[in-house]
Design a protein around this motif. Structure first.
Motif, PDB file in Angstrom:
ATOM      1  N   ASP A   1      -4.871  -9.833  -5.376  1.00  0.00           N
ATOM      2  CA  ASP A   1      -5.352 -10.472  -6.726  1.00  0.00           C
ATOM      3  C   ASP A   1      -4.669 -11.700  -7.016  1.00  0.00           C
ATOM      4  O   ASP A   1      -5.081 -12.626  -7.321  1.00  0.00           O
ATOM      5  CB  ASP A   1      -5.341  -9.214  -7.859  1.00  0.00           C
ATOM      6  N   ASP A   2      -3.272 -11.631  -6.915  1.00  0.00           N
ATOM      7  CA  ASP A   2      -2.610 -12.782  -7.407  1.00  0.00           C
ATOM      8  C   ASP A   2      -1.865 -13.599  -6.485  1.00  0.00           C
ATOM      9  O   ASP A   2      -0.977 -14.630  -6.699  1.00  0.00           O
ATOM     10  CB  ASP A   2      -1.778 -12.576  -8.832  1.00  0.00           C
ATOM     11  N   GLY A   3      -1.555 -12.957  -5.223  1.00  0.00           N
ATOM     12  CA  GLY A   3      -0.629 -13.604  -4.217  1.00  0.00           C
ATOM     13  C   GLY A   3       0.648 -13.412  -4.229  1.00  0.00           C
ATOM     14  O   GLY A   3       1.481 -13.807  -3.661  1.00  0.00           O
TER      15      GLY A   3
ATOM     16  N   GLY B   1      -3.424  -3.972  -4.225  1.00  0.00           N
ATOM     17  CA  GLY B   1      -4.843  -4.239  -4.762  1.00  0.00           C
ATOM     18  C   GLY B   1      -5.782  -3.387  -4.423  1.00  0.00           C
ATOM     19  O   GLY B   1      -5.928  -3.115  -3.273  1.00  0.00           O
ATOM     20  N   ARG B   2      -6.655  -2.908  -5.184  1.00  0.00           N
ATOM     21  CA  ARG B   2      -7.637  -1.938  -4.803  1.00  0.00           C
ATOM     22  C   ARG B   2      -8.540  -2.171  -3.555  1.00  0.00           C
ATOM     23  O   ARG B   2      -8.753  -1.484  -2.811  1.00  0.00           O
ATOM     24  CB  ARG B   2      -8.613  -1.502  -6.028  1.00  0.00           C
ATOM     25  N   GLU B   3      -8.693  -3.460  -3.599  1.00  0.00           N
ATOM     26  CA  GLU B   3      -9.541  -3.948  -2.413  1.00  0.00           C
ATOM     27  C   GLU B   3      -8.837  -4.203  -1.095  1.00  0.00           C
ATOM     28  O   GLU B   3      -9.571  -4.056   0.021  1.00  0.00           O
ATOM     29  CB  GLU B   3     -10.405  -5.019  -2.726  1.00  0.00           C
ATOM     30  N   ALA B   4      -7.665  -4.130  -1.017  1.00  0.00           N
ATOM     31  CA  ALA B   4      -6.715  -4.216   0.178  1.00  0.00           C
ATOM     32  C   ALA B   4      -7.171  -3.110   1.217  1.00  0.00           C
ATOM     33  O   ALA B   4      -6.856  -3.227   2.471  1.00  0.00           O
ATOM     34  CB  ALA B   4      -5.549  -4.545  -0.132  1.00  0.00           C
ATOM     35  N   VAL B   5      -7.213  -1.964   0.920  1.00  0.00           N
ATOM     36  CA  VAL B   5      -7.385  -0.653   1.722  1.00  0.00           C
ATOM     37  C   VAL B   5      -8.543  -0.186   1.620  1.00  0.00           C
ATOM     38  O   VAL B   5      -8.910   0.499   0.472  1.00  0.00           O
ATOM     39  CB  VAL B   5      -6.222   0.170   1.399  1.00  0.00           C
TER      40      VAL B   5
ATOM     41  N   GLY C   1      -3.610   5.847  -2.112  1.00  0.00           N
ATOM     42  CA  GLY C   1      -3.654   5.512  -3.295  1.00  0.00           C
ATOM     43  C   GLY C   1      -2.557   4.478  -3.997  1.00  0.00           C
ATOM     44  O   GLY C   1      -2.750   3.684  -4.754  1.00  0.00           O
ATOM     45  N   ARG C   2      -1.446   5.157  -3.553  1.00  0.00           N
ATOM     46  CA  ARG C   2      -0.057   4.206  -3.782  1.00  0.00           C
ATOM     47  C   ARG C   2      -0.474   2.961  -3.482  1.00  0.00           C
ATOM     48  O   ARG C   2       0.135   1.594  -3.849  1.00  0.00           O
ATOM     49  CB  ARG C   2       0.995   4.739  -3.665  1.00  0.00           C
ATOM     50  N   LEU C   3      -0.778   2.811  -2.034  1.00  0.00           N
ATOM     51  CA  LEU C   3      -0.720   1.440  -1.554  1.00  0.00           C
ATOM     52  C   LEU C   3      -1.876   0.776  -2.070  1.00  0.00           C
ATOM     53  O   LEU C   3      -1.685  -0.715  -2.095  1.00  0.00           O
ATOM     54  CB  LEU C   3      -0.942   1.711   0.051  1.00  0.00           C
TER      55      LEU C   3
END
Length: 477
Positions: free
Chosen positions: A17-19, A83-87, A76-78
């Motif tokens: 999301d923010d880098g 960021g939710r879209e990463a996994v 969930g932790r990852l």
């Protein structure tokens, strides 16, 4: 620009999301991230992820529900960390969002392949730029946070390609006329991979291009002997052709002043060198900058072996080994070193003569012999004569500017300008590799994989000391 997912060393990640850098706290969370990153955007099944994340605890019974629930909690932790879209969910498991180039290991492989292609196409400058970018992605061991990395085939592949990329980078420098600049780092890499024939051929070419044909021939002979002793084979066509060219060059230019050739003053090693690659590379790269280096550590930690391997990379003159373990009186240290450097053809130094003991300057004869010469003096096992060894080293370094000293001791010499390199126990992965190789030599067919837990316990109980592990391996007979 660095890729957002990095596993060539301790894992790092940037949030989607923010880098900003994500906080990956906890060994299991880092292991999960590393396992997903290693897949390069492909899905990884739940069972495979459990095996990778909990590889250090042994196989779970059919991946019980507790382990599956723990994995879901980690996912969930990852997601919260990256960021939710990463996994993303994948059939039967999960995947890391993004293409393969978002992961440093896959970007490394792409850049290394492009660099090799540019080199083959006759563009060494372009190859150098690509390979510099590729090698700059490495910050440490590949997949460092994965518990089972020591037996992971991807790690083996990456290590091989890393070596290939370094080799190609040296080849680019050689093509650009920078042979003299790459001799020291090339020697360090070649010492770690003594049976890598293309690498050894590159080193020989660099020596030849730098005007050191005698050393090139000496390196060829060491490689030939090593291949015969360890593999029972002869050098391949590339090395044999290069050897013939060197001999032809010598015949065509009989008036050329011979290059400085280092005599074979070091004892032959009967086993492979395992577990100190970083320390060896650092030593080999620093010969021009350092005058006195002391390797310290407890008995059995591998100080002498590292010193011998490092001494093989020294190329500015002869190497002389003074083994001080059998010296019983400090008054005989100078005589022992005189014998080591060849200043006395025959000298009984276990007992000092009265004449030697009465000299005002006990090191005068050594200074006379070493002054004006370039050489490396290895002082091995200094701890029981440390005061005299320190005085000797300080005197020679002050009065013989071409001399360098590499010492091994359980304590520093305490000489001005001394660089102390302490050696600790082998990391568990290296300790297991050492146990596996030495154990297989003692009992054909042995593998630490037969009972990894027992092998790890042996290495832990032996405190990761190489000598203790080798002695334990010998008992496998």
């Amino acid at each position: 620009m660095q890729p957002p997912y990095r596993v060539l060393g301790p894992c790092q990640a940037l949030r989607t999301d923010d880098g900003t850098e994500a906080a990956l706290r906890g060994a299991r969370l880092r292991a999960l991230f590393t396992a997903l990153a290693a897949a390069g955007g492909r899905g990884v099944g739940t069972g495979a992820l459990i095996d990778q994340v909990w590889a250090d605890t042994g196989p779970a019974e059919e991946h019980d529900q507790d382990r599956t629930a723990a994995l879901q909690a980690l996912v969930g932790r990852l997601r919260r960390a990256l960021g939710r879209e990463a996994v993303a969910a994948a059939p039967g498991g999960y995947r890391l969002a993004g293409d393969a180039d978002a992961v440093d290991l896959y970007r490394f492989e792409r850049l290394a392949a492009e660099g090799a292609a540019a080199l083959a196409a006759g563009d060494p400058a372009g190859a150098a730029a690509l390979l510099d970018e590729a090698l700059g992605l490495w910050r440490g061991p590949a997949l460092a946070d994965l518990p089972g990395r020591d037996t992971d085939p991807l790690v083996v592949r990456l290590d091989q390609r890393h070596t290939q990329a370094r080799r190609d980078r040296f080849a680019a420098d050689l093509a650009l006329g920078r042979a003299a600049e790459v001799l020291a780092p090339l020697a360090a890499l070649a010492s770690v991979h003594p049976l890598d024939e293309p690498l050894q051929a590159l080193r020989i070419r660099a020596l030849r291009a730098a005007g050191r044909p005698s050393e090139a021939l000496a390196v060829y002979e060491r490689v030939r002997t090593g291949l015969a002793d360890r593999l029972g084979t002869d050098p391949g066509p590339e090395l044999r052709a290069l050897h013939a060219e060197l001999l032809t060059d010598g015949a065509a230019a009989p008036t050329e002043a011979p290059a400085k050739a280092r005599p074979a003053a070091l004892p032959a090693r009967l086993t492979s060198f395992i577990g100190r690659d970083d320390e060896l590379g650092a030593l080999a790269a620093d010969w021009d900058a350092l005058r006195l280096v002391t390797l310290t550590g407890p008995g059995g930690v591998g100080k002498t072996r590292l010193a011998l391997e490092a001494a093989e990379t020294y190329q500015d003159g002869p190497v002389h080994l003074a083994e001080l373990a059998s010296v019983r009186e400090e008054s005989t240290v100078a005589a022992a070193v005189l014998s080591a450097v060849g200043a006395r053809g025959t000298h009984v130094w276990h007992r000092a003569s009265a004449a030697e003991g009465d000299r005002d300057d006990p090191f005068a004869e050594l200074v006379e012999h070493c002054a004006g010469r370039r050489m490396l003096l290895v002082l091995d096992n200094c701890e029981h004569v440390v005061a005299t060894a320190a005085a000797l080293a300080e005197t020679l370094l002050a009065r013989c500017p071409g001399l360098r000293v590499l010492a091994t001791s359980r304590e520093p010499l305490g000489v001005p300008g001394e660089v102390v390199r302490p050696l600790g126990p082998l990391p568990l992965g290296m300790a297991l590799r050492l146990l596996g190789e030495r154990g297989a030599a003692a009992r054909p067919g042995f593998s630490v994989g037969e009972d990894r837990g027992a092998a790890e316990e042996v290495c832990r109980r032996l405190d990761g000391l190489p000598l203790a592990i080798e002695l334990a391996a010998a008992r496998l007979r």
